[in-house]
Design a protein around this motif. Sequence first.
Motif, PDB file in Angstrom:
ATOM      1  N   PRO A 445       0.821  -1.214   0.000  1.00  0.00           N
ATOM      2  CA  PRO A 445       0.000   0.000   0.000  1.00  0.00           C
ATOM      3  C   PRO A 445       0.855   1.263   0.000  1.00  0.00           C
ATOM      4  O   PRO A 445       2.008   1.260   0.444  1.00  0.00           O
ATOM      5  N   ILE A 446       0.273   2.345  -0.486  1.00  0.00           N
ATOM      6  CA  ILE A 446       0.949   3.626  -0.410  1.00  0.00           C
ATOM      7  C   ILE A 446       1.027   4.073   1.045  1.00  0.00           C
ATOM      8  O   ILE A 446       0.336   3.546   1.904  1.00  0.00           O
ATOM      9  N   ALA A 447       1.874   5.065   1.307  1.00  0.00           N
ATOM     10  CA  ALA A 447       2.298   5.368   2.672  1.00  0.00           C
ATOM     11  C   ALA A 447       1.171   5.737   3.614  1.00  0.00           C
ATOM     12  O   ALA A 447       1.273   5.524   4.819  1.00  0.00           O
ATOM     13  N   TYR A 448       0.080   6.305   3.111  1.00  0.00           N
ATOM     14  CA  TYR A 448      -0.984   6.737   4.017  1.00  0.00           C
ATOM     15  C   TYR A 448      -2.062   5.684   4.210  1.00  0.00           C
ATOM     16  O   TYR A 448      -3.107   5.949   4.781  1.00  0.00           O
ATOM     17  N   HIS A 449      -1.798   4.458   3.737  1.00  0.00           N
ATOM     18  CA  HIS A 449      -2.600   3.284   4.112  1.00  0.00           C
ATOM     19  C   HIS A 449      -1.707   2.354   4.934  1.00  0.00           C
ATOM     20  O   HIS A 449      -0.481   2.446   4.892  1.00  0.00           O
ATOM     21  N   ASN A 450      -2.327   1.439   5.665  1.00  0.00           N
ATOM     22  CA  ASN A 450      -1.574   0.540   6.543  1.00  0.00           C
ATOM     23  C   ASN A 450      -1.008  -0.651   5.777  1.00  0.00           C
ATOM     24  O   ASN A 450      -1.640  -1.176   4.864  1.00  0.00           O
ATOM     25  N   GLY A 460       0.831  -8.688  16.397  1.00  0.00           N
ATOM     26  CA  GLY A 460       0.503  -7.387  16.967  1.00  0.00           C
ATOM     27  C   GLY A 460      -0.775  -6.849  16.364  1.00  0.00           C
ATOM     28  O   GLY A 460      -1.224  -7.299  15.303  1.00  0.00           O
ATOM     29  N   ASP A 461      -1.364  -5.869  17.045  1.00  0.00           N
ATOM     30  CA  ASP A 461      -2.672  -5.360  16.638  1.00  0.00           C
ATOM     31  C   ASP A 461      -2.603  -4.212  15.641  1.00  0.00           C
ATOM     32  O   ASP A 461      -3.606  -3.904  14.992  1.00  0.00           O
ATOM     33  N   LEU A 462      -1.467  -3.548  15.527  1.00  0.00           N
ATOM     34  CA  LEU A 462      -1.355  -2.369  14.671  1.00  0.00           C
ATOM     35  C   LEU A 462      -0.286  -2.587  13.618  1.00  0.00           C
ATOM     36  O   LEU A 462       0.761  -3.192  13.876  1.00  0.00           O
ATOM     37  N   ASN A 463      -0.538  -2.063  12.422  1.00  0.00           N
ATOM     38  CA  ASN A 463       0.333  -2.293  11.279  1.00  0.00           C
ATOM     39  C   ASN A 463       1.359  -1.179  11.089  1.00  0.00           C
ATOM     40  O   ASN A 463       1.400  -0.205  11.830  1.00  0.00           O
ATOM     41  N   GLN A 464       2.159  -1.333  10.035  1.00  0.00           N
ATOM     42  CA  GLN A 464       3.188  -0.353   9.700  1.00  0.00           C
ATOM     43  C   GLN A 464       2.596   0.774   8.863  1.00  0.00           C
ATOM     44  O   GLN A 464       1.665   0.576   8.108  1.00  0.00           O
ATOM     45  N   HIS A 465       3.208   1.901   8.944  1.00  0.00           N
ATOM     46  CA  HIS A 465       2.865   3.177   8.316  1.00  0.00           C
ATOM     47  C   HIS A 465       1.358   3.417   8.244  1.00  0.00           C
ATOM     48  O   HIS A 465       0.569   2.674   8.856  1.00  0.00           O
ATOM     49  N   GLY A 466       0.918   4.466   7.593  1.00  0.00           N
ATOM     50  CA  GLY A 466      -0.491   4.806   7.603  1.00  0.00           C
ATOM     51  C   GLY A 466      -0.969   5.212   9.000  1.00  0.00           C
ATOM     52  O   GLY A 466      -0.176   5.393   9.925  1.00  0.00           O
ATOM     53  N   PRO A 467      -2.283   5.344   9.184  1.00  0.00           N
ATOM     54  CA  PRO A 467      -2.823   5.789  10.488  1.00  0.00           C
ATOM     55  C   PRO A 467      -2.412   4.908  11.658  1.00  0.00           C
ATOM     56  O   PRO A 467      -2.248   5.400  12.776  1.00  0.00           O
ATOM     57  N   ASP A 468      -2.231   3.599  11.422  1.00  0.00           N
ATOM     58  CA  ASP A 468      -1.834   2.714  12.516  1.00  0.00           C
ATOM     59  C   ASP A 468      -0.502   3.119  13.132  1.00  0.00           C
ATOM     60  O   ASP A 468      -0.266   2.914  14.328  1.00  0.00           O
ATOM     61  N   SER A 469       0.401   3.670  12.327  1.00  0.00           N
ATOM     62  CA  SER A 469       1.721   4.023  12.863  1.00  0.00           C
ATOM     63  C   SER A 469       1.622   5.158  13.875  1.00  0.00           C
ATOM     64  O   SER A 469       2.366   5.178  14.862  1.00  0.00           O
ATOM     65  N   ILE A 470       0.711   6.087  13.659  1.00  0.00           N
ATOM     66  CA  ILE A 470       0.528   7.179  14.620  1.00  0.00           C
ATOM     67  C   ILE A 470      -0.073   6.630  15.912  1.00  0.00           C
ATOM     68  O   ILE A 470       0.320   7.019  17.019  1.00  0.00           O
ATOM     69  N   ARG A 471      -1.019   5.714  15.781  1.00  0.00           N
ATOM     70  CA  ARG A 471      -1.606   5.092  16.972  1.00  0.00           C
ATOM     71  C   ARG A 471      -0.562   4.293  17.742  1.00  0.00           C
ATOM     72  O   ARG A 471      -0.548   4.292  18.970  1.00  0.00           O
ATOM     73  N   PHE A 472       0.294   3.594  16.997  1.00  0.00           N
ATOM     74  CA  PHE A 472       1.276   2.736  17.653  1.00  0.00           C
ATOM     75  C   PHE A 472       2.286   3.545  18.458  1.00  0.00           C
ATOM     76  O   PHE A 472       2.693   3.139  19.551  1.00  0.00           O
ATOM     77  N   TYR A 473       2.725   4.675  17.915  1.00  0.00           N
ATOM     78  CA  TYR A 473       3.791   5.441  18.545  1.00  0.00           C
ATOM     79  C   TYR A 473       3.291   6.549  19.476  1.00  0.00           C
ATOM     80  O   TYR A 473       4.074   7.401  19.888  1.00  0.00           O
ATOM     81  N   THR A 474       2.008   6.562  19.786  1.00  0.00           N
ATOM     82  CA  THR A 474       1.478   7.514  20.754  1.00  0.00           C
ATOM     83  C   THR A 474       0.571   6.780  21.735  1.00  0.00           C
ATOM     84  O   THR A 474       0.106   5.672  21.476  1.00  0.00           O
TER      85      THR A 474
END
Length: 499
Positions: A445-450, A460-474
Amino acid sequence: MVSELTHFVQGEKVHGRSGVFGDVYDPNTGRVQARVPLADRTETEQIITDAERAQVEWGSWSPQRRARVLLRFLQLVEDERANIAKALSAEHGKTVADAHGDLQRGLEVVEFAAGVPHLSKGEFTDNAGTGIDVHSLRQPLGVVAGITPFNFPAMIPLWKAAPALACGNAFVLKPSERDPSVPLMLAELFVEAGLPPGVFNVVNGGKEAVDTLLTDPRIAAIGFVGSTPIAQYVYSTATAHGKRAQCFGGAKNHMIVMPDADLDQVTDALIGAGYGSAGERCMAVSVAVPVGEETADALVAKLKDRIAGLRVGASDDPDADFGPLVSREALQRVDEYVASGVEEGADLVVDGRGHTVPGHEEGFFAGPSLFDRVTPDMRIHREEIFGPVLSVVRAADYEEALRLPSEHEYGNGVAIFTRDGDTARDFSHRVNTGMVGVNVPIPVPIAYHNFGGWKRSGFGDLNQHGPDSIRFYTRTKTVTSRWPSGVKEGAEFTIPVVR
């Protein structure tokens, strides 16, 4: 001449103190080109201490100020793009053109992460109760770490680091010791872009460094990409020590070829997706599933013809379709899988073993191999080979083709080639994998999708890049507030409710 590499700590190159080194090979020649220090527990713990100290200031910066650092970093990388790609190619073995692609897909996530002022916004509810407002905040975790693989030495570190840094965390990167130069180059550019020293650190090492990151209580989260057994180990160890973890493992990606598909298009897609980067991609298509004997016969004939024209060469050869494997062990592994396919009764249509490149006879080169009439129980179908080996598993009908990727232990990516929209839609909904391509062979996927696989391809419950990455690192903090109005209501002994 063999050079000596370093760690990157507190904004500077730092020589290793453990006295233990690993060899970095030139895959084109088989010769050692550098030595990389392997950090021990004490060195790794000191790096975590430095990162923890630096994160306090970085985390206090506004999201927009942090985004400006990422934007300056993007420009600096563009200025150094040719040198980075050349260094990447020389250590990994992928062609220079492919190295540019590796870097570009990483930079796209940096571009996405630069939108953190918007991406990290919380929520607000006015007057949730009488005179009561509720709002949420996304705040950094603190110090986080990334453990990244050899096959994408620019892309995966940037996939991990960019969202983590954008969210205000300090980041400790443990790259592959097989090709560590590019992560060190990127670290210098981050500091040049204005990242405070100590916020981005590179520690080279083996299991001792990894285990330190997994168990040290100051590391709040771990991101990992590598083989499934190690992904499972990293995930279980990290979570047992109270950390967040997103760990991505192996893959066995299938391409379903329906009878109505354009076989010329399919052949081009399989050649590129199966043999590009010598098959050393977690999204490589390693299994073709033609539906029906007629489709299979025609496809195998086209593949055999196209493979005969492929050029395997040195990574700096502009005419090479793909270069060497990363190590001698990787080459031996591929040869062993080809031998096992023959022993188990698959039809070896093209044998890539024993391939040599004139002038590079000691390099780690494997030619393209093609198997036909592979069955699901064979090792070459069950296991990830991570080399230029394509297996054809013939399916009698659509339902059998659908079952092959759905029932496989890996569930990273899958593709279907067809002209029929109903078939494509049914397949996309029913197939048991995390990423699906419709007439797209490598559905990254392109960068703004997971990005993320299912089953034993992802933990794990959250994926790489996209919105999941912001959730994962905050982490989310929710604030409920009321300002005194001068009215005294008295004590309440029941749980508060909305009135």
